[in-house]
Design a protein around this motif. Structure first.
Motif, PDB file in Angstrom:
ATOM      1  N   PHE A   1       8.287   5.571  -2.402  1.00 17.01           N
ATOM      2  CA  PHE A   1       8.173   5.421  -3.848  1.00 17.01           C
ATOM      3  C   PHE A   1       9.492   4.902  -4.393  1.00 17.01           C
ATOM      4  N   MET A   2       9.409   4.009  -5.365  1.00 13.96           N
ATOM      5  CA  MET A   2      10.618   3.475  -5.982  1.00 13.96           C
ATOM      6  C   MET A   2      10.330   3.124  -7.433  1.00 13.96           C
ATOM      7  N   ALA A   3      11.382   2.977  -8.188  1.00 11.00           N
ATOM      8  CA  ALA A   3      11.250   2.593  -9.596  1.00 11.00           C
ATOM      9  C   ALA A   3      11.227   1.073  -9.696  1.00 11.00           C
ATOM     10  N   TYR A   4      10.764   0.587 -10.812  1.00 15.61           N
ATOM     11  CA  TYR A   4      10.732  -0.850 -11.083  1.00 15.61           C
ATOM     12  C   TYR A   4      12.144  -1.395 -11.205  1.00 15.61           C
ATOM     13  N   GLY A   5      12.328  -2.555 -10.744  1.00 11.42           N
ATOM     14  CA  GLY A   5      13.607  -3.243 -10.886  1.00 11.42           C
ATOM     15  C   GLY A   5      13.378  -4.726 -10.726  1.00 11.42           C
ATOM     16  N   SER A   6      14.295  -5.372 -10.048  1.00 10.21           N
ATOM     17  CA  SER A   6      14.190  -6.816  -9.856  1.00 10.21           C
ATOM     18  C   SER A   6      13.254  -7.183  -8.713  1.00 10.21           C
ATOM     19  N   GLY A   7      12.881  -6.217  -7.916  1.00 10.45           N
ATOM     20  CA  GLY A   7      12.039  -6.476  -6.757  1.00 10.45           C
ATOM     21  C   GLY A   7      12.836  -6.586  -5.471  1.00 10.45           C
ATOM     22  N   GLY A   8      14.140  -6.664  -5.569  1.00  5.65           N
ATOM     23  CA  GLY A   8      14.984  -6.804  -4.386  1.00  5.65           C
ATOM     24  C   GLY A   8      14.906  -5.599  -3.465  1.00  5.65           C
ATOM     25  N   THR A   9      14.890  -4.403  -4.032  1.00  5.28           N
ATOM     26  CA  THR A   9      14.789  -3.202  -3.208  1.00  5.28           C
ATOM     27  C   THR A   9      13.449  -3.177  -2.487  1.00  5.28           C
ATOM     28  N   MET A  10      12.380  -3.404  -3.231  1.00  5.31           N
ATOM     29  CA  MET A  10      11.040  -3.365  -2.650  1.00  5.31           C
ATOM     30  C   MET A  10      10.897  -4.393  -1.522  1.00  5.31           C
ATOM     31  N   LEU A  11      11.308  -5.611  -1.770  1.00  7.91           N
ATOM     32  CA  LEU A  11      11.189  -6.660  -0.770  1.00  7.91           C
ATOM     33  C   LEU A  11      12.067  -6.365   0.441  1.00  7.91           C
ATOM     34  N   GLY A  12      13.288  -5.968   0.194  1.00 12.28           N
ATOM     35  CA  GLY A  12      14.224  -5.710   1.293  1.00 12.28           C
ATOM     36  C   GLY A  12      13.811  -4.543   2.170  1.00 12.28           C
ATOM     37  N   VAL A  13      13.477  -3.402   1.562  1.00 10.82           N
ATOM     38  CA  VAL A  13      13.087  -2.263   2.394  1.00 10.82           C
ATOM     39  C   VAL A  13      11.755  -2.527   3.080  1.00 10.82           C
ATOM     40  N   SER A  14      10.861  -3.271   2.451  1.00  9.29           N
ATOM     41  CA  SER A  14       9.593  -3.622   3.090  1.00  9.29           C
ATOM     42  C   SER A  14       9.838  -4.421   4.365  1.00  9.29           C
ATOM     43  N   ARG A  15      10.759  -5.355   4.310  1.00  8.69           N
ATOM     44  CA  ARG A  15      11.096  -6.125   5.496  1.00  8.69           C
ATOM     45  C   ARG A  15      11.639  -5.225   6.599  1.00  8.69           C
ATOM     46  N   ALA A  16      12.530  -4.323   6.198  1.00 10.60           N
ATOM     47  CA  ALA A  16      13.133  -3.406   7.189  1.00 10.60           C
ATOM     48  C   ALA A  16      12.073  -2.484   7.787  1.00 10.60           C
ATOM     49  N   PHE A  17      11.138  -2.020   6.975  1.00 10.53           N
ATOM     50  CA  PHE A  17      10.081  -1.142   7.473  1.00 10.53           C
ATOM     51  C   PHE A  17       9.198  -1.889   8.470  1.00 10.53           C
ATOM     52  N   ARG A  18       8.880  -3.130   8.181  1.00  9.40           N
ATOM     53  CA  ARG A  18       8.029  -3.918   9.087  1.00  9.40           C
ATOM     54  C   ARG A  18       8.722  -4.142  10.429  1.00  9.40           C
ATOM     55  N   LYS A  19      10.044  -4.315  10.394  1.00  8.93           N
ATOM     56  CA  LYS A  19      10.781  -4.565  11.617  1.00  8.93           C
ATOM     57  C   LYS A  19      10.954  -3.291  12.468  1.00  8.93           C
ATOM     58  N   ALA A  20      10.897  -2.155  11.820  1.00 13.80           N
ATOM     59  CA  ALA A  20      11.156  -0.873  12.528  1.00 13.80           C
ATOM     60  C   ALA A  20       9.999  -0.487  13.426  1.00 13.80           C
TER      61      ALA A  20
END
Length: 100
Positions: A81-100
């Motif tokens: 869960f995360m708060a709204y922002g620029s989308g950078g957190t969501m996109l970045g952590v999503s990439r890291a989660f997919r790679k893990a």
């Protein structure tokens, strides 16, 4: 105008000059105002909504830290869960989660 009173107070306490934009203009109004100020005064504008480095840093730091913490504990990450922002957190952590 949608910026909470608490955030305004905190920003002012930290030395910022808070400039409000009309609530109806939402985030677009903030971005336009930031660019106007950068153009008028020569300020640096990070352009976090369009800057790929925003997502990259969250992929290589925030997302990596979260996945490593779960791996150390031998636990599976089921929800994030995360708060709204620029989308950078969501996109970045999503990439890291997919790679893990």
């Amino acid at each position: 105008e949608a910026f909470s009173t608490e955030r305004r107070k905190l920003m002012r306490f930290l030395g910022a000059r808070v400039i409000l934009t009309p609530k109806a203009h939402k985030a677009t109004g903030m971005v336009i105002k930031a660019q106007e100020l950068a153009d008028q005064h020569g300020f640096f504008h990070a352009k976090q909504f369009e800057n790929e480095a925003n997502a990259w840093i969250h992929e290589t730091t925030t997302g990596k830290e979260i996945t490593q913490a779960f791996a150390r504990q031998q636990k599976k990450l089921d929800h994030f869960f995360m708060a709204y922002g620029s989308g950078g957190t969501m996109l970045g952590v999503s990439r890291a989660f997919r790679k893990a």
